[in-house]
Each structure stands twice: as structure tokens, then as C-alpha cells.
Design an enzyme around this catalytic site. Sequence first.
Site, PDB file in Angstrom:
ATOM      1  CE1 TYR A  55      -3.529   3.984   1.882  1.00 40.43           C
ATOM      2  CE2 TYR A  55      -2.461   2.802   0.084  1.00 40.43           C
ATOM      3  CZ  TYR A  55      -2.596   3.061   1.437  1.00 40.43           C
ATOM      4  OH  TYR A  55      -1.801   2.407   2.346  1.00 40.43           O
ATOM      5  CE  LYS A 106      -0.559   5.435   3.522  1.00 41.09           C
ATOM      6  NZ  LYS A 106      -0.388   5.598   4.988  1.00 41.09           N
TER       7      LYS A 106
END
Length: 344
Positions: free
Chosen positions: A214, A218
Amino acid sequence: MTSSKSLSMQPSHDSMPKLFYKSQFHAKPVQPPKDTNLFGQVAIVTGASTGLGFHSCRQLLFLKLPHLIIAVRSAKKGEDAASKLRTEYPGAKIEVWMLEMSSYASIQDFARRVEKDLTRLDVAILNAGIVKQDYSVVESTGNEEVLQVNYLSTVLLSILLLPALKTKSPPSLPGRLTIVGSGVALFAKFPNRNEVPLLKSFNTNAKWDPSERYWVSKLLLHYFLAKLVNFVNAKDVMVNVIDPGLCKGSGLNRDTTGAPAVVMAIMKRVAGRTLELGASTYIDAAVTKGWESHGCFVSDWGISPFAALVTAPDGGTVGQRLWDETMKELEFAGPLKVLESLKY
């Protein structure tokens, strides 16, 4: 060529706990000026049926936005959300459009509908994103799901919306594209950054780490934005990436179970921002901030430096490889042709 203030700033060297504490407990919220009025404007918010997306819709409508498009993967959830907002703001036109972020075809269909059905578009907030505890692959693309949704699909939708944001907004009022990122991008290790090919190196469950995946999904948005700013003039479309901070009530970790879920629940309860406060960071980036935020990472209601890896000695090489491979992955949609048409 437009420069990004985030690129010229010294990256933060704070530890993750220190930065988290400063962000969650000491950041000062910025509210829109009292005379802010979105009369006549049209906005799109993806992943808007619940959580931060829904609350950002509510705040846009509070600022007198007359036309809102809720982009969702579930028609029922989208209509439920729209029904609540229509009750609160009966004078606004609120539409629910289908968008499946794991599907390139759905993204292209959505962009074509924007081009065909809208005569105006001022704001797009790309909020849809996922966290996955277990490794999974999107069958239609062959890519790992978090990389697909949070990075590749978000890049494709961003690029395909840029022409409409440029041509369907008034010349005196540039379109606004705000992509939802995360402060955890600053702490991604990105151990495979020197792999060739790079994107394909994500498609393995060896040493799978859901948090790192994750975080790095980003981080890749920082690299993307640093390149994108070379094609997009702030006078046409202002683009930024926003960190809403940790928010209680967010459904981002809905698929997380076991000990990680318990830890996250405790952190949200103790330090999490309210959804209203988190959503205000979206409004700040997409409505309040001006040209100074173009090509920037916006965190805690202010312009912040990109992750240190972006400006590291090998950052340019890694960023170029990522850009080249991303454009190749999305070649079926002609992203470079779209961007060249925008270049100034």
C-alpha cells in the site's frame, strides 16, 4: 516547463512516529474562505459512496456545487449515498456513474462518458483506493491488485480526464485534479526499485507485505506527478496529490483482519481525524489551494516535499523507468498522445 515546489523542498527526515504525531495532533486545519462559492461548477468524486469520498461530496455541496457525479463500483451503495445527499441538498443535481477501478475498460468508458455527456467539468477528486491483506491479481490485466487500482488505474483515469478538465472549465478558472495519496508514501522502502522490468517485479507474492505494498502504491504517485507536471500547465489544469491523514471511520482497511486490524482500529480511535476533517483536506487541495500546489504533494493542509526516494541520487533514473513502463502498460489508451495534446 512548470516546476513543482515539492520537488525543490528538502525531504523530511522525521521518523514515522514523530511525523505521525505532528500530523495527527498538531497540524492546523485550513477551511475554505467564507465567500467560497462553487456556483455553476461540476465535480466528480470517485469512491464516493462512503467515508472520505462521501464527506468530501457533502462539503462540495455545502459550498453550493450545483452538479455532482458520484463515481462508484456499486450502484446500490452509490444510490444510497446520493439519496442522503439529495435530501440534504435538494437543489443540486447528483448523479451516480459506474466506475470499476480494477478494469481498464470501465475507466475508458467512464472517460468517454465524461467527454460525451458533460458540457462542463471543474473538479475531479480521485479518492478510490484499496488495501489488501492478501496477494491477489486482477485477471483482466495480470497485475497485482493494489498496484493496479492505486497506481496504474489511477494514472490512466487521471490522464484521460485531463482534456475534459482543460476544455470544459472556463479559461479564467482552471480545472482541478486532486489525486488521493497518503503520508505513508514517505516511508515506503521500495526494495525492487532497481528491477528491470520494474512494474512486472510487483507481480509476485514472494515476501508479500500488505503494508509496504500500500505504501509503495502511494509512493509511485509521487514519481508520476513529478513527471506529469512537465505536460500540464497550471493555467489549464491544476494537479496535486493529497494526504488526508489517518481518519476514523474510513473504510480503507475494511478487508484487514487479525492483529493488523486491531492495531489499526486502536490507532484510529486514539489519533484518527474525523471524516469531516479528513475530507476537508480534499476540499483544501481541490478548491482552496491555488497554482502553488500544482505538481505538489499536499499534506496537513500545506505544500510538503515528495518522498525522499523521489529526489534521491537514483530517483531520476527510477522515475524515468517507472514512467516509461507505465506509458507502455497503458499504451492501448494512447496516454502519451493525450499528454502531448496538453503540452505547452
